[in-house]
Design a protein around this motif. Structure first.
Motif, PDB file in Angstrom:
ATOM      1  N   TYR A   1      85.105   0.305 -52.252  1.00 24.48           N
ATOM      2  CA  TYR A   1      84.716  -1.091 -52.083  1.00 24.48           C
ATOM      3  C   TYR A   1      83.854  -1.508 -53.275  1.00 24.48           C
ATOM      4  O   TYR A   1      82.952  -0.764 -53.683  1.00 24.48           O
ATOM      5  CB  TYR A   1      83.954  -1.291 -50.774  1.00 24.48           C
ATOM      6  CG  TYR A   1      84.828  -1.121 -49.555  1.00 24.48           C
ATOM      7  CD1 TYR A   1      85.371  -2.214 -48.898  1.00 24.48           C
ATOM      8  CD2 TYR A   1      85.140   0.148 -49.074  1.00 24.48           C
ATOM      9  CE1 TYR A   1      86.189  -2.066 -47.793  1.00 24.48           C
ATOM     10  CE2 TYR A   1      85.961   0.316 -47.964  1.00 24.48           C
ATOM     11  CZ  TYR A   1      86.475  -0.798 -47.321  1.00 24.48           C
ATOM     12  OH  TYR A   1      87.291  -0.640 -46.232  1.00 24.48           O
TER      13      TYR A   1
ATOM     14  N   VAL B   1      83.876   4.824 -49.390  1.00 25.85           N
ATOM     15  CA  VAL B   1      83.802   5.028 -47.945  1.00 25.85           C
ATOM     16  C   VAL B   1      84.826   6.092 -47.579  1.00 25.85           C
ATOM     17  O   VAL B   1      86.007   5.963 -47.904  1.00 25.85           O
ATOM     18  CB  VAL B   1      84.080   3.723 -47.179  1.00 25.85           C
ATOM     19  CG1 VAL B   1      84.094   3.972 -45.676  1.00 25.85           C
ATOM     20  CG2 VAL B   1      83.033   2.670 -47.528  1.00 25.85           C
TER      21      VAL B   1
ATOM     22  N   LEU C   1      79.832  -1.494 -43.808  1.00 26.13           N
ATOM     23  CA  LEU C   1      79.387  -1.112 -45.149  1.00 26.13           C
ATOM     24  C   LEU C   1      77.943  -1.564 -45.305  1.00 26.13           C
ATOM     25  O   LEU C   1      77.632  -2.746 -45.149  1.00 26.13           O
ATOM     26  CB  LEU C   1      80.270  -1.764 -46.207  1.00 26.13           C
ATOM     27  CG  LEU C   1      80.044  -1.315 -47.656  1.00 26.13           C
ATOM     28  CD1 LEU C   1      80.524   0.122 -47.844  1.00 26.13           C
ATOM     29  CD2 LEU C   1      80.770  -2.243 -48.632  1.00 26.13           C
TER      30      LEU C   1
ATOM     31  N   GLN D   1      79.549   6.567 -48.429  1.00 21.39           N
ATOM     32  CA  GLN D   1      79.210   6.370 -47.026  1.00 21.39           C
ATOM     33  C   GLN D   1      80.370   6.806 -46.144  1.00 21.39           C
ATOM     34  O   GLN D   1      81.538   6.562 -46.469  1.00 21.39           O
ATOM     35  CB  GLN D   1      78.877   4.892 -46.754  1.00 21.39           C
ATOM     36  CG  GLN D   1      77.740   4.348 -47.604  1.00 21.39           C
ATOM     37  CD  GLN D   1      77.445   2.887 -47.320  1.00 21.39           C
ATOM     38  OE1 GLN D   1      77.811   2.344 -46.260  1.00 21.39           O
ATOM     39  NE2 GLN D   1      76.773   2.230 -48.257  1.00 21.39           N
TER      40      GLN D   1
ATOM     41  N   TYR E   1      82.783   6.462 -43.035  1.00 21.50           N
ATOM     42  CA  TYR E   1      83.323   5.276 -42.369  1.00 21.50           C
ATOM     43  C   TYR E   1      82.838   5.176 -40.923  1.00 21.50           C
ATOM     44  O   TYR E   1      82.969   6.113 -40.141  1.00 21.50           O
ATOM     45  CB  TYR E   1      84.863   5.319 -42.379  1.00 21.50           C
ATOM     46  CG  TYR E   1      85.473   4.149 -41.627  1.00 21.50           C
ATOM     47  CD1 TYR E   1      85.418   2.860 -42.150  1.00 21.50           C
ATOM     48  CD2 TYR E   1      86.088   4.337 -40.395  1.00 21.50           C
ATOM     49  CE1 TYR E   1      85.966   1.796 -41.474  1.00 21.50           C
ATOM     50  CE2 TYR E   1      86.641   3.277 -39.707  1.00 21.50           C
ATOM     51  CZ  TYR E   1      86.574   2.000 -40.241  1.00 21.50           C
ATOM     52  OH  TYR E   1      87.096   0.944 -39.568  1.00 21.50           O
TER      53      TYR E   1
END
Length: 366
Positions: A191, A209, A140, A134, A136
């Motif tokens: 993460y 991320v 999240l 993903q 940033y």
């Protein structure tokens, strides 16, 4: 001769006493040699001894499927305590034997110095819908489903570069086992999302991320967003729930929760009204709309009587919110079968047929 025999017997007893080193496991392995767990869990091996001196080293041997073999050093500390941990992420499903091998200078007496763990790969039950990579934006997105879980809920723990960002905390799941959570984060990196239900660990998912640094390549047409936005409200036929959804460009997906046979009415960005009621209570109503970056107005209510909470899920949208003001866009909700359009054409023609019969009968009178 008797003195020699007695001395020899005493020496044997001394040797036996000195050689009788032993320990006990601490925790579940102490009570049972057969345990179960989930792939991805950390297995803690702890023990304590009354007579093994501190500083003595032993070795933990772990064997498993497909000739799996692993060792860990065990160093006895003050008080006879020793421990090590085994991270099982990436292990194959199957049975693993954990055995403590003695130091030959400190031989162990007879006893159970091993235990077995049957590892089950529960990650096969999990499907992640949110992307594992993903860009940033300060948040999240965690969205997934757990097979056969239903509304049992999951416990989420999110950790990353700066420590723990969320949890451990339970979040709800719908009848399909779907869960959704947005967690605030403070930077790019990896993460870890730990997902647990009441049966134990399901999986720990790594989400990367990143921060876009290069100019993105030119693409033809918009790329739909994978972000899921949800909203919920209590609804009945007498008091429907109203929502406003602001779309991005491209295909927009709108779906309902399960458990109640929901009807969705929506007014698209061109002002056209649509009614969606294709399934019953056991399947979500889902519709795909051509998004143009405008506003869609939604009304939701049960197909039958009663009331309940309707959950709406929108994908490739900017926002999805409850809005009582949206009711002005819709007319009064009609009872099924009560509108002129739903009446049978035969019933509409009956008055004309009756009038024709009367005219014919009157024409035949002398």
């Amino acid at each position: 001769m008797k003195k020699i025999a007695l001395i020899a017997l005493m020496l044997m007893l001394c040797v036996t006493t000195v050689g009788a080193y032993t320990f006990q496991f601490i925790g579940p392995p102490k009570a049972s040699g057969s345990l179960s767990g989930s792939v991805g869990e950390v297995i803690l091996v702890e023990g304590i001894s009354d007579n093994i001196p501190p500083g003595v080293s032993m070795t933990l041997h772990v064997t498993g499927p497909l000739n799996f073999y692993l060792t860990r050093p065990l160093i006895v500390q003050n008080g006879g305590y020793f421990s090590t941990s085994v991270e099982t992420a990436g292990f194959k499903e199957g049975s693993y034997r954990f055995e403590v091998k003695q130091n030959n200078e400190y031989p162990l007496s007879s006893g159970r110095f091993w235990f077995e763990v049957r590892l089950i790969d529960r990650a096969l039950l999990l499907t992640m819908i949110s992307p594992l990579r993903q860009e940033y934006n300060g948040e999240l997105e965690i969205y997934g489903t757990v097979q056969d879980l239903g509304t049992g809920g999951v416990e989420l723990t999110v950790s990353g570069p700066s420590g723990t960002y969320f949890g451990p905390e339970w979040v709800s799941t719908d009848l399909l086992g779907r869960f959704y959570k947005t967690v605030n984060i403070d930077g790019f990196g990896t993460y870890a999302v730990r997902i647990v239900d009441r049966a134990g660990l399901i999986d720990t998912v790594q989400i990367e991320v990143f921060r876009e640094t290069a100019t993105p390549p030119t693409t033809i047409g918009p790329t739909p967003s994978t972000k899921i936005v949800s909203a919920s409200a209590t609804a009945s036929r007498e008091n429907p729930a109203y929502f406003v959804m602001r779309t991005l460009t491209g295909p927009v997906t709108l779906s309902t929760s399960l458990g109640i046979d929901w009807v969705i009415e929506y007014i698209d960005e061109s002002g056209n009204k649509h009614v969606v009621n294709n399934f019953g209570a056991d399947k979500a109503e889902t519709v795909t709309i051509d998004g143009k970056g405008g506003t869609i107005y939604i009304r939701a209510y049960p197909d039958q009587g009663g009331d309940g909470t309707v959950h709406l899920y929108g994908q490739n949208v900017v926002s999805l919110t409850v809005s009582a003001a949206a009711s002005d866009r819709f007319g009064e909700l009609q009872v099924p079968g009560d509108t002129q359009a739903e009446r049978s054409p035969v019933l509409l023609l009956l008055p004309f047929v009756a009038l024709a019969v009367v005219v014919v009968l009157m024409g035949k009178k002398p």
